[in-house]
Motif scaffolding. Structure first.
Motif, PDB file in Angstrom:
ATOM      1  N   SER A 357       0.819  -1.224   0.000  1.00 28.40           N
ATOM      2  CA  SER A 357       0.000   0.000   0.000  1.00 28.40           C
ATOM      3  C   SER A 357       0.848   1.268   0.000  1.00 28.40           C
ATOM      4  O   SER A 357       0.304   2.369  -0.149  1.00 28.40           O
ATOM      5  N   GLU A 358       2.155   1.130   0.182  1.00 31.00           N
ATOM      6  CA  GLU A 358       3.013   2.301   0.298  1.00 31.00           C
ATOM      7  C   GLU A 358       2.914   3.221  -0.913  1.00 31.00           C
ATOM      8  O   GLU A 358       2.924   4.452  -0.786  1.00 31.00           O
ATOM      9  N   SER A 359       2.800   2.613  -2.107  1.00 30.66           N
ATOM     10  CA  SER A 359       2.763   3.425  -3.326  1.00 30.66           C
ATOM     11  C   SER A 359       1.480   4.239  -3.447  1.00 30.66           C
ATOM     12  O   SER A 359       1.421   5.192  -4.230  1.00 30.66           O
ATOM     13  N   GLU A 360       0.442   3.874  -2.685  1.00 32.85           N
ATOM     14  CA  GLU A 360      -0.832   4.579  -2.768  1.00 32.85           C
ATOM     15  C   GLU A 360      -0.900   5.785  -1.830  1.00 32.85           C
ATOM     16  O   GLU A 360      -1.768   6.649  -1.990  1.00 32.85           O
ATOM     17  N   ILE A 361      -0.042   5.814  -0.832  1.00 38.14           N
ATOM     18  CA  ILE A 361      -0.177   6.818   0.221  1.00 38.14           C
ATOM     19  C   ILE A 361      -0.057   8.236  -0.300  1.00 38.14           C
ATOM     20  O   ILE A 361      -0.790   9.144   0.131  1.00 38.14           O
ATOM     21  N   GLU A 362       0.845   8.463  -1.261  1.00 37.44           N
ATOM     22  CA  GLU A 362       1.011   9.816  -1.788  1.00 37.44           C
ATOM     23  C   GLU A 362      -0.289  10.332  -2.399  1.00 37.44           C
ATOM     24  O   GLU A 362      -0.683  11.486  -2.179  1.00 37.44           O
TER      25      GLU A 362
END
Length: 458
Positions: A357-362
């Protein structure tokens, strides 16, 4: 309300309960022949010296249990020797078993017994936990309608004592005993707690959104407990394939690596059958997990940071409230903690979800409504909890993997997912990222990544 605010009482040794000295390493002085405290009769020591050394820590709990026993003895005497009148029987133990709460002079007795059971449970010892269960069981015998709420405590206690079949039967009876609201609790001739040997591997469809939160949690722990046992059997068999061991030794090892008595039937199953059972249990855990979130969205978040819930003292609760969660956490957290492997499994599922999910946080941080005042780290933590059930399969695969960390199944899944996603973005272009042409690919990614479609939105 728990009798203590010390959360260490919820975090004893990991593994099955056994008689052990509290001042010795977990198993170095575990024996049924230990010395029992004469005061509370619920804790044991390897020697007089250790009993004396531990007295400052134990004194308060010991005193509370002694007082609770004395109070119960007094109330027991009052019920057995009551002055008979039109509202009070001479001895309710002889004439009103099953209907105690309906007799006013029994209520102080029931409260005293409930209080003793809670004090014993908070001690966390095998003697204390076992005796508390016996008190709760007998309270149900005396009062079938359970006006004190003993049934909320009992499933988690049964699991701590590895009474897994009894736990499942108990929950299924309470969840199915009165489907249309016509069960007459005053009729002592009706069937009561009469489910025995129910299929633990059946679809838990009798659990619903409005099921008792304590029951949802207990069945989830039980299913996860069985999954961990299957994981241990799979690892053992992988090791057997690399080492030549006598069959007698293999059988003994398989007996030793499982916790639940229900898992003994898995030991003779072929590997393919174990995988099939594992997938069935995984599906059940996801079903129960969804029902748990619908019943009380607070529970899974607080399970990973339980301190506030364990230290709270709510007086009452409503369905779905934080207070309801706090009570359920207090009833069950020691069971979560002692059932080796279940929290590890959920933590790994959460870690897998966080990494993917890290790539979605931005993008989420740019959406003020979705961000809702949270930092990037808080948003990722919340998202990872919401996606646990989708990533539980990743965690299961990781748990029985014996190779290099970098090649764990979850790492391989993530690499493949990112490759497909990068290819899709290159073909469709940035502007079509969430467009109709790309949505089938997004659905494929979500499903292959172990997440359910409805978990994309937070």
């Amino acid at each position: 309300m728990p009798p203590t605010l010390d959360i260490t009482s919820y975090k004893g040794p990991v593994g099955r309960l056994s008689h052990r000295c509290p001042l010795c390493p977990s198993h170095s002085a575990a024996s049924p022949h230990l010395l029992r405290c004469a005061g509370c009769r619920a804790i044991r020591y390897c020697s007089r010296e250790h009993q004396v050394s531990h007295r400052p820590q134990h004194k308060s709990a010991c005193s509370k249990i002694k007082k609770a026993r004395a109070k119960l003895e007094k109330e027991d005497h009052n019920v057995r020797n009551a002055t008979e009148d039109f509202m009070t029987p001479a001895n309710a133990f002889e004439t009103h078993v099953g209907h105690f709460w309906g007799i006013l002079n029994t209520r102080d007795y029931m409260r005293a017994r409930f209080g003793l059971a809670q004090q014993l449970l908070s001690l966390g010892t095998l003697d204390g936990v076992s005796e508390s269960l016996e008190h709760f069981r007998d309270m149900l015998r005396l009062c079938r309608s359970d006006n004190m709420g003993a049934r909320g405590f009992m499933p988690a206690i049964m699991l701590r004592l590895d009474l897994d079949q009894e736990c499942y039967d108990f929950i299924k009876w309470w969840e199915t005993c009165d489907p249309d609201g016509t069960y007459d609790w005053a009729d002592g001739t009706l069937p009561y707690l009469n489910i025995h040997g129910a299929d633990v591997l059946e679809n838990p469809s009798f659990l619903r959104k409005y099921s008792d939160l304590n029951f949802l949690v207990a069945v989830l722990i039980l299913k996860l407990k069985l999954l961990v046992d299957i994981r241990n059997l799979k690892i053992a068999r992988k090791i057997f394939a690399r080492r030549h061991l006598p069959f007698e030794l293999r059988d003994q090892i398989e007996q030793d690596v499982v916790r639940s008595p229900l898992s003994t039937k898995f030991q003779k199953e072929p590997y393919a059958s174990l995988i099939k059972t594992e997938m069935k249990l995984l599906k059940h855990c996801r079903q129960i997990g969804v029902a748990l979130v619908e019943a009380n969205h607070n529970f899974m978040f607080d399970l990973f940071e339980p301190e506030e819930a364990l230290c709270s003292t709510p007086d009452a609760y409503m369905h779905g409230s934080w207070e309801e969660m706090a009570f359920a956490m207090q009833h069950s957290y020691a069971t979560w903690w002692e059932t080796e492997g279940v929290l590890d499994l959920l933590n790994d599922a959460r870690a897998c979800g966080a990494r993917d999910s890290e790539s979605e946080i931005e993008d989420w941080m740019e959406d003020e409504k979705a961000r809702n005042g949270r930092t990037a780290a808080e948003l990722l933590a919340d998202l990872s909890v919401k996606r646990i059930w989708g990533y539980l399969e990743y965690a299961l695969e990781n748990a029985s993997y014996l190779g290099p960390w970098s090649e764990r199944p979850s790492e391989q899944h993530t690499r493949r997912q990112r490759e497909v996603w990068a290819q899709a973005k290159a073909e469709e272009g940035e502007e079509a990222e969430y467009g109709e042409e790309l949505w089938p690919m997004m659905t494929l990614l979500v499903n292959s990544g172990g997440m359910m479609e409805d978990e994309i939105i937070i």
